[in-house]
Design an enzyme around this catalytic site. Structure first.
Site, PDB file in Angstrom:
ATOM      1  N   LYS A   1      94.201 -22.991  54.029  1.00 18.54           N
ATOM      2  CA  LYS A   1      95.587 -22.876  54.493  1.00 18.54           C
ATOM      3  C   LYS A   1      95.622 -22.257  55.893  1.00 18.54           C
ATOM      4  O   LYS A   1      94.838 -21.362  56.191  1.00 18.54           O
ATOM      5  CB  LYS A   1      96.343 -21.975  53.510  1.00 18.54           C
TER       6      LYS A   1
ATOM      7  N   ARG B   1      98.536 -20.575  58.582  1.00 20.08           N
ATOM      8  CA  ARG B   1      99.944 -20.225  58.792  1.00 20.08           C
ATOM      9  C   ARG B   1     100.152 -19.850  60.256  1.00 20.08           C
ATOM     10  O   ARG B   1      99.383 -19.054  60.806  1.00 20.08           O
ATOM     11  CB  ARG B   1     100.361 -19.056  57.895  1.00 20.08           C
TER      12      ARG B   1
ATOM     13  N   ASP C   1      98.693 -18.187  42.679  1.00 25.52           N
ATOM     14  CA  ASP C   1      98.836 -17.376  43.896  1.00 25.52           C
ATOM     15  C   ASP C   1      99.501 -16.046  43.531  1.00 25.52           C
ATOM     16  O   ASP C   1     100.002 -15.891  42.420  1.00 25.52           O
ATOM     17  CB  ASP C   1      99.705 -18.143  44.916  1.00 25.52           C
TER      18      ASP C   1
HETATM   19  C1  R5P Z   1     100.150 -15.242  51.525  1.00 28.92           C
HETATM   20  O1  R5P Z   1      99.023 -14.986  51.926  1.00 28.92           O
HETATM   21  C2  R5P Z   1     100.543 -15.110  50.095  1.00 28.92           C
HETATM   22  O2  R5P Z   1      99.423 -14.999  49.271  1.00 28.92           O
HETATM   23  C3  R5P Z   1     101.422 -16.257  49.619  1.00 28.92           C
HETATM   24  O3  R5P Z   1     100.670 -17.457  49.627  1.00 28.92           O
HETATM   25  C4  R5P Z   1     102.628 -16.418  50.531  1.00 28.92           C
HETATM   26  O4  R5P Z   1     103.247 -15.195  50.745  1.00 28.92           O
HETATM   27  C5  R5P Z   1     103.618 -17.391  49.941  1.00 28.92           C
HETATM   28  O5  R5P Z   1     104.724 -17.487  50.806  1.00 28.92           O
HETATM   29  P1  R5P Z   1     105.601 -18.802  50.857  1.00 28.92           P
HETATM   30  O6  R5P Z   1     106.023 -19.094  49.459  1.00 28.92           O
HETATM   31  O7  R5P Z   1     106.757 -18.438  51.751  1.00 28.92           O
HETATM   32  O8  R5P Z   1     104.747 -19.868  51.463  1.00 28.92           O
END
Ligand code: R5P
Length: 294
Positions: A189, A191, A216
Protein backbone atom coordinates in the site's frame (compact mmCIF):
# COMPACT_ATOMS: atom_id res chain seq x y z
CA UNK A 1 -12.64 -6.61 43.69
CA UNK A 2 -12.52 -3.65 41.31
CA UNK A 3 -15.02 -0.96 40.42
CA UNK A 4 -15.58 -0.32 36.72
CA UNK A 5 -16.16 3.30 35.78
CA UNK A 6 -18.08 4.04 32.59
CA UNK A 7 -18.43 7.21 30.56
CA UNK A 8 -21.00 7.63 27.80
CA UNK A 9 -18.23 7.07 25.24
CA UNK A 10 -17.93 3.35 26.15
CA UNK A 11 -20.99 2.57 28.23
CA UNK A 12 -21.89 -0.73 26.50
CA UNK A 13 -18.36 -2.12 26.54
CA UNK A 14 -17.75 -1.02 30.15
CA UNK A 15 -20.93 -2.85 31.22
CA UNK A 16 -19.79 -6.03 29.41
CA UNK A 17 -16.32 -5.87 31.01
CA UNK A 18 -17.91 -5.37 34.43
CA UNK A 19 -20.17 -8.37 33.82
CA UNK A 20 -17.19 -10.62 33.00
CA UNK A 21 -15.40 -9.35 36.12
CA UNK A 22 -18.63 -9.58 38.19
CA UNK A 23 -18.00 -6.02 39.34
CA UNK A 24 -20.16 -2.92 39.79
CA UNK A 25 -20.36 -0.13 37.22
CA UNK A 26 -20.41 3.53 38.20
CA UNK A 27 -21.43 6.05 35.53
CA UNK A 28 -19.59 9.37 35.38
CA UNK A 29 -21.81 12.47 35.28
CA UNK A 30 -21.01 14.56 32.22
CA UNK A 31 -22.20 17.88 30.83
CA UNK A 32 -21.06 20.66 28.52
CA UNK A 33 -21.10 24.31 29.65
CA UNK A 34 -22.70 26.91 27.32
CA UNK A 35 -19.22 28.02 26.16
CA UNK A 36 -18.30 24.46 25.13
CA UNK A 37 -16.11 23.51 28.11
CA UNK A 38 -16.72 20.03 29.50
CA UNK A 39 -17.60 19.00 33.05
CA UNK A 40 -17.35 15.56 34.64
CA UNK A 41 -18.10 14.36 38.16
CA UNK A 42 -17.66 11.05 39.98
CA UNK A 43 -20.96 10.54 41.82
CA UNK A 44 -19.54 8.69 44.87
CA UNK A 45 -16.40 8.19 47.01
CA UNK A 46 -14.13 5.39 45.77
CA UNK A 47 -11.35 3.23 47.11
CA UNK A 48 -9.11 0.39 45.93
CA UNK A 49 -8.65 -0.66 42.30
CA UNK A 50 -10.64 1.44 39.84
CA UNK A 51 -10.96 0.59 36.12
CA UNK A 52 -11.97 3.45 33.84
CA UNK A 53 -13.19 2.42 30.35
CA UNK A 54 -13.27 5.31 27.87
CA UNK A 55 -12.68 5.16 24.11
CA UNK A 56 -11.45 8.18 22.14
CA UNK A 57 -13.20 7.75 18.78
CA UNK A 58 -14.64 10.80 16.98
CA UNK A 59 -15.23 13.44 18.23
CA UNK A 60 -11.81 12.49 19.55
CA UNK A 61 -10.62 15.84 20.88
CA UNK A 62 -13.55 16.30 23.26
CA UNK A 63 -13.31 12.64 24.31
CA UNK A 64 -9.60 13.14 25.09
CA UNK A 65 -10.37 16.12 27.33
CA UNK A 66 -13.12 14.08 29.04
CA UNK A 67 -10.61 11.26 29.57
CA UNK A 68 -8.01 13.52 31.19
CA UNK A 69 -10.58 15.29 33.38
CA UNK A 70 -12.11 11.95 34.45
CA UNK A 71 -8.70 10.53 35.39
CA UNK A 72 -8.08 13.52 37.67
CA UNK A 73 -11.61 13.33 39.11
CA UNK A 74 -11.22 9.61 39.90
CA UNK A 75 -7.92 10.14 41.71
CA UNK A 76 -9.52 12.97 43.69
CA UNK A 77 -12.51 10.71 44.54
CA UNK A 78 -10.25 8.11 46.17
CA UNK A 79 -9.03 5.73 43.42
CA UNK A 80 -5.94 4.06 44.90
CA UNK A 81 -4.81 2.24 41.76
CA UNK A 82 -6.36 3.66 38.60
CA UNK A 83 -6.34 1.38 35.57
CA UNK A 84 -7.17 3.40 32.48
CA UNK A 85 -8.60 1.31 29.62
CA UNK A 86 -8.78 3.20 26.32
CA UNK A 87 -10.14 0.61 23.86
CA UNK A 88 -9.57 2.89 20.84
CA UNK A 89 -6.67 5.27 21.30
CA UNK A 90 -6.86 8.23 18.93
CA UNK A 91 -3.77 9.82 17.33
CA UNK A 92 -1.83 6.53 17.45
CA UNK A 93 -1.03 6.65 13.72
CA UNK A 94 0.97 9.88 14.11
CA UNK A 95 3.77 8.02 15.89
CA UNK A 96 6.70 9.85 14.32
CA UNK A 97 7.56 13.09 12.56
CA UNK A 98 6.79 11.88 9.02
CA UNK A 99 7.52 15.40 7.76
CA UNK A 100 9.61 18.14 9.35
CA UNK A 101 7.60 20.31 11.71
CA UNK A 102 5.02 17.67 12.70
CA UNK A 103 4.29 16.60 16.30
CA UNK A 104 4.54 13.04 17.60
CA UNK A 105 0.88 13.08 18.57
CA UNK A 106 0.73 9.70 20.27
CA UNK A 107 3.60 10.71 22.58
CA UNK A 108 1.74 13.85 23.65
CA UNK A 109 -1.40 11.85 24.34
CA UNK A 110 0.24 9.02 26.30
CA UNK A 111 2.34 11.39 28.41
CA UNK A 112 -0.78 13.44 29.20
CA UNK A 113 -2.67 10.32 30.35
CA UNK A 114 0.21 9.40 32.67
CA UNK A 115 0.60 12.95 34.02
CA UNK A 116 -3.17 13.19 34.65
CA UNK A 117 -2.87 10.27 37.10
CA UNK A 118 -3.20 6.86 35.37
CA UNK A 119 -1.37 4.12 37.30
CA UNK A 120 -1.81 1.38 34.67
CA UNK A 121 -2.71 1.79 31.00
CA UNK A 122 -4.52 -0.74 28.79
CA UNK A 123 -5.48 -0.31 25.16
CA UNK A 124 -6.65 -2.53 22.31
CA UNK A 125 -4.69 -3.10 19.09
CA UNK A 126 -2.73 0.16 19.12
CA UNK A 127 -1.41 1.01 15.65
CA UNK A 128 2.23 0.35 16.69
CA UNK A 129 2.62 -1.45 20.05
CA UNK A 130 6.16 -0.05 20.46
CA UNK A 131 4.61 3.40 21.06
CA UNK A 132 3.53 2.29 24.54
CA UNK A 133 7.07 1.33 25.60
CA UNK A 134 8.42 4.50 24.07
CA UNK A 135 6.16 6.95 25.88
CA UNK A 136 4.84 5.38 29.10
CA UNK A 137 6.68 4.71 32.35
CA UNK A 138 3.62 3.15 34.05
CA UNK A 139 2.74 -0.55 33.46
CA UNK A 140 0.86 -0.96 30.18
CA UNK A 141 -0.69 -3.58 27.97
CA UNK A 142 -1.94 -3.88 24.40
CA UNK A 143 -4.78 -6.41 23.95
CA UNK A 144 -4.88 -7.90 20.45
CA UNK A 145 -8.37 -9.20 19.55
CA UNK A 146 -7.36 -10.92 16.29
CA UNK A 147 -8.27 -14.38 17.61
CA UNK A 148 -11.81 -13.19 18.39
CA UNK A 149 -12.18 -11.65 14.91
CA UNK A 150 -10.86 -14.80 13.24
CA UNK A 151 -13.23 -16.99 15.27
CA UNK A 152 -16.15 -15.04 13.82
CA UNK A 153 -15.16 -16.32 10.37
CA UNK A 154 -14.50 -19.93 11.39
CA UNK A 155 -16.45 -22.33 9.11
CA UNK A 156 -17.76 -19.42 7.03
CA UNK A 157 -14.95 -19.19 4.46
CA UNK A 158 -14.06 -21.43 1.53
CA UNK A 159 -10.28 -22.20 1.35
CA UNK A 160 -9.47 -18.85 2.90
CA UNK A 161 -6.53 -16.59 2.16
CA UNK A 162 -5.95 -13.97 4.86
CA UNK A 163 -4.44 -10.71 3.64
CA UNK A 164 -2.95 -7.71 5.41
CA UNK A 165 -3.47 -4.46 3.46
CA UNK A 166 0.19 -3.54 4.08
CA UNK A 167 3.32 -5.18 5.44
CA UNK A 168 2.98 -3.44 8.83
CA UNK A 169 -0.30 -5.28 9.42
CA UNK A 170 1.11 -8.74 8.59
CA UNK A 171 1.18 -9.93 12.24
CA UNK A 172 -2.64 -9.75 12.37
CA UNK A 173 -2.99 -11.76 9.15
CA UNK A 174 -0.53 -14.38 10.48
CA UNK A 175 -2.47 -14.90 13.73
CA UNK A 176 -5.87 -15.01 11.98
CA UNK A 177 -4.51 -17.47 9.38
CA UNK A 178 -3.19 -19.78 12.10
CA UNK A 179 -6.64 -19.87 13.72
CA UNK A 180 -8.42 -20.47 10.42
CA UNK A 181 -5.84 -22.96 9.15
CA UNK A 182 -5.35 -20.69 6.14
CA UNK A 183 -2.56 -19.13 4.06
CA UNK A 184 -1.66 -15.49 4.56
CA UNK A 185 0.06 -12.72 2.63
CA UNK A 186 0.18 -8.94 2.42
CA UNK A 187 -0.50 -6.24 -0.15
CA UNK A 188 1.71 -3.26 -0.95
CA UNK A 189 0.00 0.00 0.00
CA UNK A 190 1.14 3.56 -0.69
CA UNK A 191 -0.51 6.58 0.94
CA UNK A 192 0.08 10.15 -0.25
CA UNK A 193 1.07 11.96 2.95
CA UNK A 194 -0.44 15.24 1.76
CA UNK A 195 -3.75 14.17 0.17
CA UNK A 196 -4.21 10.94 2.16
CA UNK A 197 -5.02 9.11 -1.09
CA UNK A 198 -4.36 5.36 -0.94
CA UNK A 199 -3.02 3.13 -3.73
CA UNK A 200 -2.71 -0.64 -3.47
CA UNK A 201 -0.13 -1.99 -5.90
CA UNK A 202 -1.08 -4.93 -8.13
CA UNK A 203 0.10 -8.31 -6.82
CA UNK A 204 -0.25 -11.75 -8.30
CA UNK A 205 -2.25 -13.90 -5.85
CA UNK A 206 -3.87 -17.29 -6.15
CA UNK A 207 -7.46 -16.33 -5.28
CA UNK A 208 -9.46 -18.44 -7.74
CA UNK A 209 -12.22 -20.43 -5.95
CA UNK A 210 -11.04 -19.03 -2.60
CA UNK A 211 -12.47 -16.56 -0.11
CA UNK A 212 -10.20 -13.70 0.90
CA UNK A 213 -10.30 -12.15 4.37
CA UNK A 214 -8.61 -8.74 4.69
CA UNK A 215 -7.69 -7.85 8.26
CA UNK A 216 -6.58 -4.42 9.50
CA UNK A 217 -6.51 -2.36 12.70
CA UNK A 218 -8.58 0.66 11.65
CA UNK A 219 -11.21 1.33 9.02
CA UNK A 220 -11.62 5.09 8.84
CA UNK A 221 -12.74 6.28 5.37
CA UNK A 222 -12.65 2.71 4.06
CA UNK A 223 -10.25 3.79 1.29
CA UNK A 224 -7.58 1.23 2.21
CA UNK A 225 -10.08 -1.64 2.32
CA UNK A 226 -11.79 -0.57 -0.90
CA UNK A 227 -8.49 -0.36 -2.84
CA UNK A 228 -7.38 -3.71 -1.38
CA UNK A 229 -10.67 -5.37 -2.35
CA UNK A 230 -10.47 -3.96 -5.89
CA UNK A 231 -6.95 -5.33 -6.29
CA UNK A 232 -8.18 -8.80 -5.27
CA UNK A 233 -11.13 -8.68 -7.66
CA UNK A 234 -8.70 -7.58 -10.41
CA UNK A 235 -6.77 -10.87 -10.07
CA UNK A 236 -9.91 -13.01 -10.15
CA UNK A 237 -11.07 -13.04 -6.51
CA UNK A 238 -14.82 -13.34 -6.12
CA UNK A 239 -15.68 -13.29 -2.42
CA UNK A 240 -13.84 -10.76 -0.24
CA UNK A 241 -14.52 -10.32 3.49
CA UNK A 242 -13.03 -7.82 5.93
CA UNK A 243 -12.30 -7.66 9.64
CA UNK A 244 -10.96 -4.78 11.67
CA UNK A 245 -10.52 -3.86 15.30
CA UNK A 246 -11.61 -0.21 15.23
CA UNK A 247 -14.51 0.72 12.92
CA UNK A 248 -14.36 4.52 12.81
CA UNK A 249 -16.38 4.47 9.57
CA UNK A 250 -16.22 8.16 8.61
CA UNK A 251 -17.27 9.85 5.33
CA UNK A 252 -19.47 7.08 3.94
CA UNK A 253 -16.93 4.32 4.62
CA UNK A 254 -19.48 1.47 4.67
CA UNK A 255 -20.89 2.43 1.24
CA UNK A 256 -17.33 2.67 -0.09
CA UNK A 257 -16.34 -0.82 1.07
CA UNK A 258 -19.56 -2.51 -0.08
CA UNK A 259 -19.31 -0.79 -3.48
CA UNK A 260 -15.76 -2.13 -3.81
CA UNK A 261 -17.23 -5.65 -3.62
CA UNK A 262 -16.74 -6.61 0.03
CA UNK A 263 -19.37 -9.17 1.09
CA UNK A 264 -19.22 -8.50 4.81
CA UNK A 265 -17.18 -6.39 7.20
CA UNK A 266 -16.92 -7.19 10.89
CA UNK A 267 -15.36 -5.15 13.68
CA UNK A 268 -14.95 -5.24 17.43
CA UNK A 269 -16.79 -2.99 19.86
CA UNK A 270 -13.83 -0.74 20.79
CA UNK A 271 -15.78 1.82 18.75
CA UNK A 272 -19.57 1.32 18.67
CA UNK A 273 -20.63 0.82 15.03
CA UNK A 274 -23.24 -1.07 12.96
CA UNK A 275 -20.63 -3.78 12.22
CA UNK A 276 -19.28 -4.21 15.79
CA UNK A 277 -20.27 -7.88 16.13
CA UNK A 278 -17.24 -9.11 18.09
CA UNK A 279 -16.69 -7.97 21.69
CA UNK A 280 -13.32 -7.28 23.29
CA UNK A 281 -14.87 -7.52 26.78
CA UNK A 282 -13.51 -11.03 27.48
CA UNK A 283 -9.90 -10.45 26.41
CA UNK A 284 -9.80 -7.04 28.13
CA UNK A 285 -11.25 -8.48 31.36
CA UNK A 286 -8.74 -11.35 31.23
CA UNK A 287 -5.88 -8.88 30.75
CA UNK A 288 -7.09 -6.84 33.72
CA UNK A 289 -7.27 -9.90 35.95
CA UNK A 290 -3.76 -10.91 34.93
CA UNK A 291 -2.36 -7.40 35.47
CA UNK A 292 -3.93 -7.04 38.87
CA UNK A 293 -2.85 -10.46 40.09
CA UNK A 294 0.83 -9.48 39.61
C1 R5P B 1 -3.05 2.72 8.44
O1 R5P B 1 -1.87 2.43 8.44
C2 R5P B 1 -4.08 1.91 9.16
O2 R5P B 1 -3.58 0.66 9.53
C3 R5P B 1 -5.36 1.74 8.36
O3 R5P B 1 -5.09 0.94 7.22
C4 R5P B 1 -5.90 3.09 7.91
O4 R5P B 1 -5.94 3.97 8.98
C5 R5P B 1 -7.28 2.94 7.32
O5 R5P B 1 -7.75 4.22 6.95
P1 R5P B 1 -8.80 4.38 5.78
O6 R5P B 1 -9.95 3.50 6.11
O7 R5P B 1 -9.16 5.85 5.82
O8 R5P B 1 -8.10 4.02 4.51
Amino acid sequence: MMTVIATYSSLGLAAKIAKVLADDVVLIEEKVFPDGERYVRVPQRLSGDIVLVHSTHPPQDSRIIELLLTIDALKGAGAERLIVVVPYLAYARQDKRFMEGEPISIGVLLRSIEVAGADVFVTVDIHRPGSLDEWLRIPHLNVLPVAQLAEYFRDRLREPLVLAPDKGALHRARIAAQILGADYDYLEKRRDRITGEVKVLPKSLNVKERDVLIIDDIVSTGGTLARAAESIVAVGGSRVYAACTHALLVSGALDRVYQAGIEEIVATDTVPSPVSRVSVAEPVARALMELLSQ
